[in-house]
Each structure stands twice: as structure tokens, then as C-alpha cells.
Design a protein around this motif. Structure first.
Motif, PDB file in Angstrom:
ATOM      1  N   ILE A 161      37.440  35.660  36.561  1.00 47.03           N
ATOM      2  CA  ILE A 161      37.899  35.052  35.307  1.00 47.03           C
ATOM      3  C   ILE A 161      36.705  34.740  34.400  1.00 47.03           C
ATOM      4  N   ASP A 162      35.650  34.171  34.984  1.00 44.64           N
ATOM      5  CA  ASP A 162      34.458  33.877  34.177  1.00 44.64           C
ATOM      6  C   ASP A 162      33.824  35.162  33.651  1.00 44.64           C
ATOM      7  N   LEU A 163      33.839  36.222  34.479  1.00 44.67           N
ATOM      8  CA  LEU A 163      33.327  37.517  34.016  1.00 44.67           C
ATOM      9  C   LEU A 163      34.147  38.011  32.830  1.00 44.67           C
ATOM     10  N   ALA A 164      35.457  37.877  32.913  1.00 42.40           N
ATOM     11  CA  ALA A 164      36.321  38.288  31.799  1.00 42.40           C
ATOM     12  C   ALA A 164      35.996  37.491  30.540  1.00 42.40           C
ATOM     13  N   ALA A 165      35.786  36.185  30.701  1.00 40.13           N
ATOM     14  CA  ALA A 165      35.454  35.346  29.548  1.00 40.13           C
ATOM     15  C   ALA A 165      34.123  35.786  28.929  1.00 40.13           C
ATOM     16  N   GLY A 166      33.138  36.070  29.798  1.00 41.70           N
ATOM     17  CA  GLY A 166      31.841  36.522  29.299  1.00 41.70           C
ATOM     18  C   GLY A 166      31.951  37.839  28.548  1.00 41.70           C
ATOM     19  N   ARG A 167      32.757  38.743  29.056  1.00 42.69           N
ATOM     20  CA  ARG A 167      32.944  40.039  28.388  1.00 42.69           C
ATOM     21  C   ARG A 167      33.671  39.869  27.058  1.00 42.69           C
ATOM     22  N   LEU A 168      34.621  38.951  27.000  1.00 41.03           N
ATOM     23  CA  LEU A 168      35.296  38.692  25.723  1.00 41.03           C
ATOM     24  C   LEU A 168      34.318  38.148  24.698  1.00 41.03           C
ATOM     25  N   LEU A 169      33.431  37.244  25.131  1.00 36.11           N
ATOM     26  CA  LEU A 169      32.423  36.716  24.216  1.00 36.11           C
ATOM     27  C   LEU A 169      31.458  37.811  23.762  1.00 36.11           C
ATOM     28  N   SER A 170      31.312  38.849  24.623  1.00 37.68           N
ATOM     29  CA  SER A 170      30.445  39.983  24.283  1.00 37.68           C
ATOM     30  C   SER A 170      31.219  41.109  23.602  1.00 37.68           C
ATOM     31  N   ARG A 171      32.463  40.816  23.198  1.00 37.59           N
ATOM     32  CA  ARG A 171      33.332  41.766  22.482  1.00 37.59           C
ATOM     33  C   ARG A 171      33.708  42.987  23.328  1.00 37.59           C
ATOM     34  N   ASP A 172      33.870  42.780  24.615  1.00 38.80           N
ATOM     35  CA  ASP A 172      34.269  43.869  25.514  1.00 38.80           C
ATOM     36  C   ASP A 172      35.680  43.572  26.032  1.00 38.80           C
ATOM     37  N   ARG A 173      36.669  43.930  25.244  1.00 44.00           N
ATOM     38  CA  ARG A 173      38.055  43.623  25.602  1.00 44.00           C
ATOM     39  C   ARG A 173      38.509  44.383  26.849  1.00 44.00           C
ATOM     40  N   ASP A 174      38.217  45.680  26.908  1.00 44.03           N
ATOM     41  CA  ASP A 174      38.667  46.497  28.031  1.00 44.03           C
ATOM     42  C   ASP A 174      38.012  46.040  29.333  1.00 44.03           C
ATOM     43  N   GLY A 175      36.734  45.692  29.266  1.00 47.87           N
ATOM     44  CA  GLY A 175      36.047  45.196  30.455  1.00 47.87           C
ATOM     45  C   GLY A 175      36.627  43.875  30.923  1.00 47.87           C
ATOM     46  N   ALA A 176      37.013  43.026  29.970  1.00 48.14           N
ATOM     47  CA  ALA A 176      37.627  41.740  30.313  1.00 48.14           C
ATOM     48  C   ALA A 176      38.954  41.961  31.022  1.00 48.14           C
ATOM     49  N   LEU A 177      39.766  42.895  30.489  1.00 41.46           N
ATOM     50  CA  LEU A 177      41.058  43.163  31.105  1.00 41.46           C
ATOM     51  C   LEU A 177      40.879  43.730  32.506  1.00 41.46           C
ATOM     52  N   GLU A 178      39.869  44.586  32.695  1.00 38.40           N
ATOM     53  CA  GLU A 178      39.582  45.135  34.021  1.00 38.40           C
ATOM     54  C   GLU A 178      39.271  44.025  35.020  1.00 38.40           C
ATOM     55  N   ALA A 179      38.505  43.022  34.581  1.00 35.49           N
ATOM     56  CA  ALA A 179      38.160  41.900  35.462  1.00 35.49           C
ATOM     57  C   ALA A 179      39.378  41.034  35.753  1.00 35.49           C
ATOM     58  N   LEU A 180      40.285  40.917  34.768  1.00 42.93           N
ATOM     59  CA  LEU A 180      41.434  40.018  34.906  1.00 42.93           C
ATOM     60  C   LEU A 180      42.568  40.578  35.751  1.00 42.93           C
ATOM     61  N   ARG A 181      42.728  41.880  35.765  1.00 39.39           N
ATOM     62  CA  ARG A 181      43.894  42.478  36.405  1.00 39.39           C
ATOM     63  C   ARG A 181      44.150  41.956  37.828  1.00 39.39           C
ATOM     64  N   PRO A 182      43.139  41.946  38.713  1.00 36.46           N
ATOM     65  CA  PRO A 182      43.400  41.453  40.077  1.00 36.46           C
ATOM     66  C   PRO A 182      43.817  39.987  40.099  1.00 36.46           C
ATOM     67  N   VAL A 183      43.301  39.203  39.156  1.00 38.68           N
ATOM     68  CA  VAL A 183      43.609  37.767  39.121  1.00 38.68           C
ATOM     69  C   VAL A 183      45.061  37.539  38.724  1.00 38.68           C
ATOM     70  N   LEU A 184      45.541  38.326  37.777  1.00 36.69           N
ATOM     71  CA  LEU A 184      46.913  38.134  37.298  1.00 36.69           C
ATOM     72  C   LEU A 184      47.955  38.454  38.361  1.00 36.69           C
ATOM     73  N   SER A 185      47.531  39.119  39.441  1.00 37.88           N
ATOM     74  CA  SER A 185      48.462  39.425  40.534  1.00 37.88           C
ATOM     75  C   SER A 185      48.291  38.484  41.726  1.00 37.88           C
ATOM     76  N   VAL A 186      47.446  37.464  41.598  1.00 35.72           N
ATOM     77  CA  VAL A 186      47.270  36.487  42.675  1.00 35.72           C
ATOM     78  C   VAL A 186      48.589  35.754  42.900  1.00 35.72           C
ATOM     79  N   PRO A 187      49.069  35.677  44.150  1.00 38.96           N
ATOM     80  CA  PRO A 187      50.368  35.019  44.399  1.00 38.96           C
ATOM     81  C   PRO A 187      50.339  33.544  44.006  1.00 38.96           C
ATOM     82  N   THR A 188      51.477  33.022  43.642  1.00 39.39           N
ATOM     83  CA  THR A 188      51.581  31.645  43.178  1.00 39.39           C
ATOM     84  C   THR A 188      51.008  30.662  44.196  1.00 39.39           C
ATOM     85  N   SER A 189      51.246  30.908  45.483  1.00 42.90           N
ATOM     86  CA  SER A 189      50.796  29.989  46.527  1.00 42.90           C
ATOM     87  C   SER A 189      49.282  29.883  46.615  1.00 42.90           C
ATOM     88  N   ALA A 190      48.562  30.892  46.100  1.00 38.98           N
ATOM     89  CA  ALA A 190      47.102  30.899  46.191  1.00 38.98           C
ATOM     90  C   ALA A 190      46.426  30.411  44.916  1.00 38.98           C
TER      91      ALA A 190
END
Length: 418
Positions: A344-373
Motif C-alpha cells: 500500500i505504501d509503495l502504491a502511495a509512493g508511485r501515485l505521488l511519483s505520477r505512476d498510476r499503473d505501477g500503483a495499481l499493480e502494487a494494490l491489486r494483491p491487497v484489494l483481494s486480502v480476505p476480510t478476516s485478515a
């Protein structure tokens, strides 16, 4: 009279009130500690361990028939008997086994202590446990250690038991914080620090102070955090304990916008890294797990500090370094929470560096983290990502707004603290 099947905390309360015995005398009849009785009284629907059920049935059978009937009527008016699930049976069997160890090994208290120490270390190293699972496991070990404290007067044994209770309370505080119970986490952490101090365990005490400082940082109270860290620095052994304190301090300086403070503190911490390799601190090196602070956590901590001051390039560099270290570990030792937080922090850093696609690449695994975790740390980090996506920097980007909607859905469906 037919035995109660199963005995629960509610039945225990009714029986104690019927026989009119204070906790101390009632505990003696049931053959457990007063602390255990008090705990069971709070958990009305909890099914009690097998040996406790036997003792309660024996006590009930000793009562005159009119009192037994009065008890039966009180139970029938009370909380309905819970359905026994597989989970209940496993929990009761586990508690039975632990009670057996305590009851039959009191003459070998040192052996019980060794088991509790091993259990505490296993919880610290249990990177695959959820925060809720870690809390419950640590609480169980802490309760057992406290019961043994009540039964022993050997100074050397007491000191080691204080360490066990201090460690498990520290782990409980960390888990409670992840679950969103910040006030409770702070109270438990204070207790952990007291036990560490009583045991003369400076490394554990410094670790707890660092945890309290981290929680103060999350509450955006950097002055409180720095005061705690100054105290921690005076007692932290050289090596990893001292390095950890400095990296946490870098985050505190970031919250007040002190870039030079961040740079100087991180450089000082890096200078201590060489000493960390030559000074093996027992808590961080041999117990390890949650108590360790290696290169991965150091880099992740630095990334979080640079993120607070909006230095996207530094964030990306440090977060990538942290992920490389984390993912180099065997799969069984990789922490989903730590890896997800760093992504998530990597995604935030990439967004600040204007790298939208790189941010989304970093976020994808996080968005699938199960609710319990999911935990409060991940929620807070993703909230910041959402804020960046909705800022002027990305507001006019349609794809970025779609990602912001996905992040909002993740935040909405999270159940942290429930």
C-alpha cells in the motif's frame, strides 16, 4: 439430579450465587484459581473445561434437593444452553489439556515455565495468524503464567514468568491495536512494560515503549511518541533494539515535517546496523518474529516516514527494498499484513511519483486480502491512498477514480475490530 451438560459461565454464576461463596472459597471448591473464576464469570456462554465441569457437578450433587431444584429453575430462566460446535469441542479440549499440565506439573514448575516460554515465542513467530487469533493465543498463555505466579515464590521463576506475561501482553497490545481497540492496546502495553521492568528485561521494555510510540504516531501525537522513544533509547540494548527505536523516531519526525530529523535519525540508525549484527539481542534474534527488527522492517519504516512528508521517490525505493526482503523469506514465515502494508505504501509512493499503473499493480494483491485478515494498519494506509487518488493530482483521471472506488469498496466491507 442430572448433571448440567454442558456447564457454562452462566451455570457457574448461578451455582456460586446459590451456595453464597466468595470467589476465593468457590475457586478452592472448583480447584482453580480465583482469577480463573473471575474470568469464567465474565464469559456467560463459554463452555467450561472438562475438569471444571466435573467439580461443579460434584458440588451441585452435595446440595439438598430443594436447592438443586432452585438451581435448575434459575438456569432454565437464564441464557439458553449454547449448541456445542466443533469449535467449542476443540477449545474445551485445548483448555482441558492446559489445565492438566498446570495441575499435574506444579511440582515441576520449571517445566511448565519452559512450555509457556515456548508458546509465547511461537505466537511471536506466528506470522500467518490473524490479529484476533494472535490475541486469543497470547491471552491464554498470559492467563496460565499469571496462575503459576500465584502458586510460586521462587524469585528466579517469578522473574522468568514476568517475562512471559510481559511478552504475551506486548503481543496482545499489538494485536488489539491492529483490531482497532486503541485504548485497550495502550492499557495492555502499559502492563507489559511494568512486567518487563519487574523482570529487569530492558530489551522487552524498550520494545513495548517503541510499540506505544508507534501507536502515538498513528494517533498523530508525535510529541508523545518522541518522549516515549527518548526513554526507550536510554534502556534499549545496542543492536536491533536501539535500531528499532530510531526508525520509529524517524516516523515521529516525519509527522512534524522535520526532514532533517528524518535524515539524521535514519543515518544514525544505519550506523547502528553493523553493531546489530555483532550484538545478538536474545529477544529480537532468538525469540524473533514480532520482536525482531531486520532489514525488511527497517526499510518499511523508512518508507512510511518518507510517505508522511510526501517524498514519493524515497517511498518507492524503501518500499521496494522492504518487499524484496519480505518475499525472500520462506512462504510460511511471510507476514500477509506486513507485505500488504508495504504494498500500500509503495502504491502511495508511485501515485505521488505520477505512476498510476505501477500503483495499481502494487494494490491489486491487497484489494483481494480476505476480510478476516484486514486490520487497522491496512485500513489507515488504504485511506491515505484513496485521499491521494481523490486529490488534485489525480482527480481528473478517470481510471484513477475507478481505483479510488475499488479502494472505497474495500474500506466499506472491512470489519476491523468486530
Amino acid at each position: 439430579m442430572d448433571p448440567i451438560d454442558p456447564w457454562t459461565g452462566d451455570g457457574l454464576c448461578h451455582l456460586q450465587e446459590l451456595v453464597n461463596l466468595p470467589n476465593e472459597r468457590f475457586a478452592a471448591r472448583v480447584r482453580v484459581s480465583t482469577r480463573t473464576i473471575a474470568n469464567w464469570r465474565k464469559q456467560k456462554r463459554q463452555i467450561l473445561p472438562r475438569l471444571a465441569q466435573r467439580s461443579l457437578t460434584e458440588l451441585l450433587d452435595e446440595l439438598p434437593e430443594p436447592l438443586q431444584q432452585k438451581f435448575r429453575q434459575a438456569v432454565q430462566r437464564g441464557v439458553p444452553t449454547p449448541e456445542t460446535t466443533v469449535s467449542d469441542l476443540v477449545t474445551v479440549a485445548s483448555e482441558d489439556a492446559l489445565l492438566d499440565v498446570q495441575r499435574y506439573s506444579l511440582d515441576s514448575a520449571s517445566e511448565v515455565l519452559e512450555t509457556l516460554s515456548e508458546d509465547s515465542a511461537a505466537i511471536a513467530r506466528g506470522s500467518r495468524r490473524t490479529a484476533r487469533q494472535a490475541f486469543r493465543a497470547a491471552q491464554s498463555v498470559a492467563d496460565q503464567a499469571r496462575q503459576l505466579i500465584e502458586k510460586t515464590h521462587r524469585p528466579s521463576l517469578l522473574s522468568d514468568l514476568y517475562v512471559v506475561v510481559g511478552q504475551t501482553n506486548a503481543l496482545m497490545a499489538s494485536s488489539a491495536f491492529d483490531l482497532g481497540h486503541w485504548d485497550a492496546a495502550d492499557h495492555i502495553a502499559r502492563a507489559a512494560a511494568i512486567y518487563a521492568s519487574m523482570a529487569g528485561h530492558s530489551s522487552l521494555e524498550a520494545w513495548v515503549l517503541g510499540l506505544q510510540a508507534s501507536m502515538a504516531n498513528w494517533r498523530e501525537e508525535p510529541d508523545t511518541a518522541l518522549a516515549l522513544l527518548r526513554k526507550a533509547q536510554t534502556i534499549a540494548p545496542s543492536g536491533e533494539p536501539s535500531v528499532r527505536v530510531k526508525y520509529i523516531a524517524a516516523r515521529s519526525y516525519a509527522l512534524v515535517g522535520d526532514i532533517y530529523g528524518i535524515q539524521d535519525t535514519l543515518q544514525s540508525a544505519q550506523d547502528d546496523v553493523d553493531r546489530a549484527s555483532s550484538n545478538k539481542d536474545p529477544l529480537s534474534h532468538y525469540t524473533g518474529g514480532e520482536f525482531a527488527f531486520g532489514a525488511a522492517r527497517a526499510a518499511a519504516c523508512a518508507a512510511a516516514a518518507w510517505l508522511d512528508v510526501g517524498e514519493g521517490t524515497q517511498v518507492v525505493h524503501q518500499a521496494n527494498a522492504a518487499l524484496e526482503e519480505m518475499q525472500a523469506l520462506p512462504a510460511g514465515r511471510q507476514s500477509l499484513s506486513q507485505i500488504s502494508g508495504t504494498r500500500i505504501d509503495l502504491a502511495a509512493g508511485r501515485l505521488l511519483s505520477r505512476d498510476r499503473d505501477g500503483a495499481l499493480e502494487a494494490l491489486r494483491p491487497v484489494l483481494s486480502v480476505p476480510t478476516s485478515a484486514r486490520n487497522i494498519s491496512l485500513t489507515g494506509r488504504l485511506t491515505r491512498v484513496k485521499d491521494i487518488l481523490q486529490s488534485e493530482l489525480w482527480r481528473s483521471d478517470a481510471e484513477a477514480q475507478e481505483v479510488a472506488d475499488e479502494v472505497q469498496d474495500w474500506l466499506t466491507t472491512s470489519s476491523v475490530g468486530n
